[in-house]
Design a protein around this motif. Structure first.
Motif, mmCIF file in Angstrom:
data_model
loop_
_atom_site.group_PDB
_atom_site.id
_atom_site.type_symbol
_atom_site.label_atom_id
_atom_site.label_comp_id
_atom_site.label_asym_id
_atom_site.label_seq_id
_atom_site.Cartn_x
_atom_site.Cartn_y
_atom_site.Cartn_z
ATOM 1 N N LEU A 1 -18.546 -2.103 13.556
ATOM 2 C CA LEU A 1 -17.573 -2.641 12.742
ATOM 3 C C LEU A 1 -17.831 -3.069 11.263
ATOM 4 N N ASP B 1 -12.510 -7.299 18.265
ATOM 5 C CA ASP B 1 -11.218 -6.709 18.547
ATOM 6 C C ASP B 1 -11.398 -5.762 19.548
ATOM 7 N N ARG C 1 -21.613 -3.138 18.725
ATOM 8 C CA ARG C 1 -20.218 -3.158 18.354
ATOM 9 C C ARG C 1 -20.032 -3.856 16.935
ATOM 10 N N SER D 1 -12.581 -11.335 20.583
ATOM 11 C CA SER D 1 -11.676 -11.371 19.665
ATOM 12 C C SER D 1 -11.930 -10.988 18.207
ATOM 13 N N GLN E 1 -10.971 -6.315 24.192
ATOM 14 C CA GLN E 1 -10.725 -7.424 24.992
ATOM 15 C C GLN E 1 -11.960 -7.707 26.053
ATOM 16 N N ASP F 1 -16.621 -15.896 11.932
ATOM 17 C CA ASP F 1 -15.309 -15.540 12.385
ATOM 18 C C ASP F 1 -15.192 -16.094 13.761
#
Length: 95
Positions: A24, A65, A20, A62, A67, A34
């Motif tokens: 991104l 991006d 993931r 979060s 859940q 972050d």
């Protein structure tokens, strides 16, 4: 057997996290910044040497991006828990 399952969970979560993050275009440093975590911790997660707390899972989700439930669902599919014995919560509710 439980030791192997725990190792599998850590390693599969690490692979999901890495996939993931890369999708991104985030570096480990950016994800860590972050999510208010240390870059070394992100590395250890991705290597399957650590596993996140629930609070950290929410922070990572979060930034990624998604859940938190999406990450957990992917993890369940990866380790094929769907066909194993009922989870503790299911045992309690079934009496």
């Amino acid at each position: 057997m439980l030791g192997n399952l725990e190792k599998s969970i850590r390693e599969e979560f690490g692979a999901i996290l890495r996939t993931r993050r890369i999708a991104l275009g985030l570096s480990q440093e950016k994800l860590a910044f972050d999510a208010n975590l240390n870059r070394n911790y992100i590395s250890l997660l991705e290597l399957g040497r650590n596993q996140p707390t629930v609070a950290v899972l929410f922070r990572l989700a979060s930034v990624l991006d998604v859940q938190p439930s999406v990450l957990v669902s992917q993890l369940e599919k990866a380790i094929d828990l769907a066909g194993s014995e009922p989870r503790a919560a299911e045992k309690v509710t079934k009496g």
